[in-house]
Design a protein around this motif. Structure first.
Motif, PDB file in Angstrom:
ATOM      1  N   CYS A 193       0.840  -1.205   0.000  1.00  0.00           N
ATOM      2  CA  CYS A 193       0.000   0.000   0.000  1.00  0.00           C
ATOM      3  C   CYS A 193       0.873   1.253   0.000  1.00  0.00           C
ATOM      4  O   CYS A 193       1.849   1.328   0.741  1.00  0.00           O
ATOM      5  CB  CYS A 193      -0.890  -0.030   1.247  1.00  0.00           C
ATOM      6  SG  CYS A 193      -1.611   1.540   1.731  1.00  0.00           S
TER       7      CYS A 193
ATOM      8  N   CYS B 203       0.696   2.736   3.866  1.00  0.00           N
ATOM      9  CA  CYS B 203       1.187   2.023   5.061  1.00  0.00           C
ATOM     10  C   CYS B 203       2.062   0.820   4.743  1.00  0.00           C
ATOM     11  O   CYS B 203       2.680   0.252   5.632  1.00  0.00           O
ATOM     12  CB  CYS B 203       0.006   1.609   5.944  1.00  0.00           C
ATOM     13  SG  CYS B 203      -0.891   0.184   5.314  1.00  0.00           S
TER      14      CYS B 203
ATOM     15  N   CYS C 141       1.036  -2.166   3.704  1.00  0.00           N
ATOM     16  CA  CYS C 141       0.351  -3.455   3.888  1.00  0.00           C
ATOM     17  C   CYS C 141       0.220  -4.170   2.539  1.00  0.00           C
ATOM     18  O   CYS C 141       0.028  -3.531   1.506  1.00  0.00           O
ATOM     19  CB  CYS C 141      -1.022  -3.189   4.486  1.00  0.00           C
ATOM     20  SG  CYS C 141      -2.090  -4.630   4.550  1.00  0.00           S
TER      21      CYS C 141
ATOM     22  N   CYS D 154      -6.796  -0.437   0.721  1.00  0.00           N
ATOM     23  CA  CYS D 154      -5.923  -1.156   1.645  1.00  0.00           C
ATOM     24  C   CYS D 154      -6.751  -1.761   2.780  1.00  0.00           C
ATOM     25  O   CYS D 154      -7.604  -1.088   3.351  1.00  0.00           O
ATOM     26  CB  CYS D 154      -4.889  -0.188   2.213  1.00  0.00           C
ATOM     27  SG  CYS D 154      -3.857  -0.929   3.485  1.00  0.00           S
TER      28      CYS D 154
ATOM     29  N   CYS E  87      -5.114   0.270   6.305  1.00  0.00           N
ATOM     30  CA  CYS E  87      -5.330   1.707   6.573  1.00  0.00           C
ATOM     31  C   CYS E  87      -6.489   2.284   5.778  1.00  0.00           C
ATOM     32  O   CYS E  87      -6.817   3.452   5.928  1.00  0.00           O
ATOM     33  CB  CYS E  87      -4.049   2.493   6.319  1.00  0.00           C
ATOM     34  SG  CYS E  87      -3.687   2.748   4.566  1.00  0.00           S
TER      35      CYS E  87
END
Ligand code: ZN
Length: 186
Positions: free
Chosen positions: A14, A17, A19, A37, A40
């Motif tokens: 992402c 963040c 992820c 995501c 987040c």
């Protein structure tokens, strides 16, 4: 909205963040995929490495001088987290004080209901096995890798009184306990 390259997404995840897991949006094709995501909740676009601009526009919510919706076509940019490896998504696993959350969808072919995580589903399956005294019950955990947030546990009428189970779970704020399962066991 940020647009990143597919190869960057695979490495860095992402754009906000890092992820590595995203819900795919309903628009995709022509090398363009909208996603959100899972960690987040950031919305972004992933573009195949051959294209530099989103094939689809998204509605910005703004209007032009003629009152028409303004669409934006995000252009690929350098990944904001370039060089920082993505991290694994960890699914939240909320638990009640006692028992497991299970949100009934009502009786159909069987009695299906949603659990909140894969782990919760596995704990529920263990509970079912213990209550039935069976290692391979017909009631089962329906978990699919590509749909990690759509996890159902499906009770079968051959093993449980489905109507009673549905009623007791609902009355107990959508929480199943060993006691309830035992009471509904056939
Ligand atoms: Zn994120």
């Amino acid at each position: 909205m940020i647009a990143i390259k597919w190869s960057d997404y695979q490495k860095y995840g992402c754009p906000k963040c890092g992820c590595n897991s995203a819900r795919s949006g309903n628009v995709s094709g022509r090398g363009t995929a909208f996603g959100t995501c899972r960690e987040c909740k950031e919305n972004f676009v992933v573009l195949s490495d051959e294209i530099t601009r989103s094939a689809f526009g998204y509605c910005t919510g703004k209007k032009d001088s003629q009152g028409k919706d303004i669409f934006e076509y995000p252009e690929v940019q350098e990944h904001p987290r370039n060089g920082i490896s993505c991290h694994q998504w960890v699914q939240p696993d909320p638990k009640p004080e006692y028992g497991e959350y299970w949100n009934s969808r009502g009786i159909g072919y069987d009695l299906s209901g949603f659990v909140k995580s894969k782990k919760a589903g596995e704990r529920l399956l263990k509970m079912v096995k213990e209550v039935l005294g069976k290692d391979k019950p017909e009631s089962w955990l329906d978990w699919r890798e590509y749909e990690p947030e759509w996890i159902q546990f499906k009770f079968q009428g051959s093993e449980f009184d489905l109507e009673r189970l549905d009623k007791l779970a609902t009355e107990n704020s959508n929480i199943l306990t060993k006691e309830i399962l035992t009471e509904c066991k056939i």
